[in-house]
Enzyme design. Structure first.
Site, PDB file in Angstrom:
ATOM      1  N   TYR A   1      -5.882 -35.623  23.854  1.00 27.30           N
ATOM      2  CA  TYR A   1      -4.642 -35.464  24.631  1.00 27.30           C
ATOM      3  C   TYR A   1      -4.682 -34.107  25.355  1.00 27.30           C
ATOM      4  O   TYR A   1      -5.005 -33.073  24.747  1.00 27.30           O
ATOM      5  CB  TYR A   1      -3.457 -35.549  23.659  1.00 27.30           C
TER       6      TYR A   1
ATOM      7  N   ASP B   1      -5.501 -36.801  14.688  1.00 26.17           N
ATOM      8  CA  ASP B   1      -4.264 -37.153  15.380  1.00 26.17           C
ATOM      9  C   ASP B   1      -4.232 -38.684  15.441  1.00 26.17           C
ATOM     10  O   ASP B   1      -5.004 -39.308  16.164  1.00 26.17           O
ATOM     11  CB  ASP B   1      -4.286 -36.526  16.788  1.00 26.17           C
TER      12      ASP B   1
ATOM     13  N   LYS C   1       6.275 -40.984  19.355  1.00 22.88           N
ATOM     14  CA  LYS C   1       5.646 -42.210  19.847  1.00 22.88           C
ATOM     15  C   LYS C   1       5.932 -43.377  18.888  1.00 22.88           C
ATOM     16  O   LYS C   1       7.067 -43.690  18.655  1.00 22.88           O
ATOM     17  CB  LYS C   1       4.144 -41.953  20.047  1.00 22.88           C
TER      18      LYS C   1
HETATM   19  C1  LIG Z   1      -2.075 -38.262  21.139  1.00 22.56           C
HETATM   20  C2  LIG Z   1      -0.954 -37.286  21.281  1.00 22.56           C
HETATM   21  N1  LIG Z   1      -0.842 -36.286  20.388  1.00 22.56           N
HETATM   22  C3  LIG Z   1       0.157 -35.391  20.471  1.00 22.56           C
HETATM   23  C4  LIG Z   1       1.093 -35.431  21.484  1.00 22.56           C
HETATM   24  C5  LIG Z   1       2.178 -34.399  21.563  1.00 22.56           C
HETATM   25  O1  LIG Z   1       3.373 -34.932  21.072  1.00 22.56           O
HETATM   26  P1  LIG Z   1       4.824 -34.442  21.488  1.00 22.56           P
HETATM   27  O2  LIG Z   1       5.024 -34.767  22.921  1.00 22.56           O
HETATM   28  O3  LIG Z   1       5.732 -35.159  20.560  1.00 22.56           O
HETATM   29  O4  LIG Z   1       4.864 -32.959  21.272  1.00 22.56           O
HETATM   30  C6  LIG Z   1       1.015 -36.462  22.432  1.00 22.56           C
HETATM   31  C7  LIG Z   1       2.004 -36.541  23.521  1.00 22.56           C
HETATM   32  O5  LIG Z   1       1.900 -37.333  24.427  1.00 22.56           O
HETATM   33  C8  LIG Z   1      -0.044 -37.413  22.327  1.00 22.56           C
HETATM   34  O6  LIG Z   1      -0.167 -38.410  23.216  1.00 22.56           O
END
Ligand SMILES: Cc1ncc(COP(=O)(O)O)c(C=O)c1O
Length: 380
Positions: free
Chosen positions: A97, A169, A194
């Site tokens: 990400y 993740d 998500k």
């Molecule tokens: C795979 C992944 N990890 C972490 C995050 C970060 O999450 P947040 O937007 O809740 O801070 C995202 C956000 O799109 C993501 O797609």
């Protein structure tokens, strides 16, 4: 009949919208310090709604405990700080990400934590990348946005061989599809924003630890950096979590139907979905994901901004929304949103081009989605 008023017994945990809890006297305060995990003092340290969310996610991921945080980003930050301090080094999967890369490149390097990116082709053999000060590898179960699937058990072995910790993740997969701690990961994080919360109305994160030491450290980091989650958002996420299993099944079957449709469409040059037999990680995804491939897919149309705009404008009930994993379908554009901070060269190297569209497939009736996509593709 007793005149005593019976206790109130709500079926669902109420929202404890309070920043602090009270004590009768110093004796009661000392009871808190003897058993802080079972009592409450100050909402930033812990509150019943955040604890309920942490316990529920921990059950799904089968860890030794979990800590909920204000966002997925703060969960990644917490996970890295469990193992790293100034002078340490992080390995990170190259396909990650964009926000995780920004955190590592622009923020953690300012406090003396350096990073090296590992290409997908070298991810199971870390010896050439590891340094004496390397502490962790950060990778995603399914990568954002091109849906490469990583073999978590092999990653764990690769990390053990070079004596570093593995942070996974698991946002795209969810624990319904993969439970990385059971496969040897040390820490799992999620953007609860998500699938776990699932309704596009919460911003939250969670860190689940395999070991008690990691859990203790995560609790300290959350508490002292003030990365806590509010009672209301915790409550909403707990509510969403109750339908996680049902949602993931429907997301997955809808996404498979759409991926098959897109793969046969003349205006689509490529589809990235691990449930297609043509996907390079299909066999692994099938075995590691209990036969479910998730609700995320990407596809490529012509690499022209106007074509992308036409597609977006031709999808009346599928909004362009730069997030994912809600119950209703949305599209996003990695070049202009999640991977905007990467250099154009890096994006080109990874295959993230102007025509790559990321689709977060919801739980609607699949026919509705197929019909809308078909009309929009005809318009481009
Ligand atoms: C795979 C992944 N990890 C972490 C995050 C970060 O999450 P947040 O937007 O809740 O801070 C995202 C956000 O799109 C993501 O797609």
């Amino acid at each position: 009949m007793s005149s005593e008023i019976p206790p109130i017994k709500p079926k669902v945990t109420p929202i404890y919208q309070t920043s602090v809890f009270t004590f009768d006297d110093l004796t009661e305060l000392e009871v808190y310090f003897e058993q802080p995990s079972q009592r409450y003092m100050y909402a930033r340290y812990s509150n019943p709604n955040a604890n309920e969310l942490a316990e529920e996610v921990n059950k799904l991921e089968q860890g030794s405990g979990a800590v909920v945080t204000s966002s997925g980003m703060s969960a990644i930050f917490t996970a890295i700080l469990i193992f790293c301090k100034a002078g340490d080094h992080v390995l990170c999967a190259e396909e990650i990400y964009g926000g995780s890369a920004v955190l590592l490149n622009q923020e953690l390097n300012r406090i003396g934590i350096t990073v090296t990116y590992v290409p997908t082709s070298a991810i199971y053999d870390l010896a050439v990348y590891v340094q004496p000060n390397t502490k962790v590898l950060l990778a995603e179960t399914m990568s954002n946005p091109l849906l490469r699937v990583f073999d978590v058990a092999r990653l764990a072995t690769a990390c053990q061989q070079v004596k570093i910790n593995l942070i996974i993740d698991n946002t795209f997969a969810s624990p319904v599809i993969t439970q990385p701690l059971k496969l040897g990961a040390d820490v799992v994080i999620h953007s609860v924003t998500k699938y776990l919360a699932g309704h596009s109305d919460v911003t939250a994160g969670v860190v689940v630890a395999r070991g008690a030491e990691s859990l203790k450290r995560a609790q300290q980091i959350m508490m002292y950096y003030g990365l806590n989650l509010s009672p209301f958002e915790s409550w909403l996420a707990v509510r969403g979590l109750k339908t996680l299993r049902l949602r993931i099944k429907q997301h997955s079957s809808n996404a498979l139907a759409i991926a098959q449709f897109l793969a046969a469409h003349p205006k689509v040059s490529r589809v990235y979905y691990p449930g297609l037999v043509t996907h390079p990680d299909y066999e692994l995804a099938k075995q590691q994901g209990n036969g479910l491939f998730g609700g995320m897919l990407s596809f490529a149309i012509a690499d022209e901004e106007e074509v992308v705009n036409t597609l977006m404008r031709s999808l009346p009930s599928i909004p362009f929304a730069p997030s994912l994993a809600g119950v209703s379908t949305s599209i996003s554009h990695p070049v202009r949103t999640s991977h905007r901070a990467l250099s154009p060269e890096k994006r080109a190297e990874l295959g993230i081009t102007m025509g790559v569209i990321r689709l977060s497939v919801g739980v609607e009736e699949p026919e509705e989605l197929l019909s809308e996509l078909s009309i929009a593709l005809d318009a481009i």
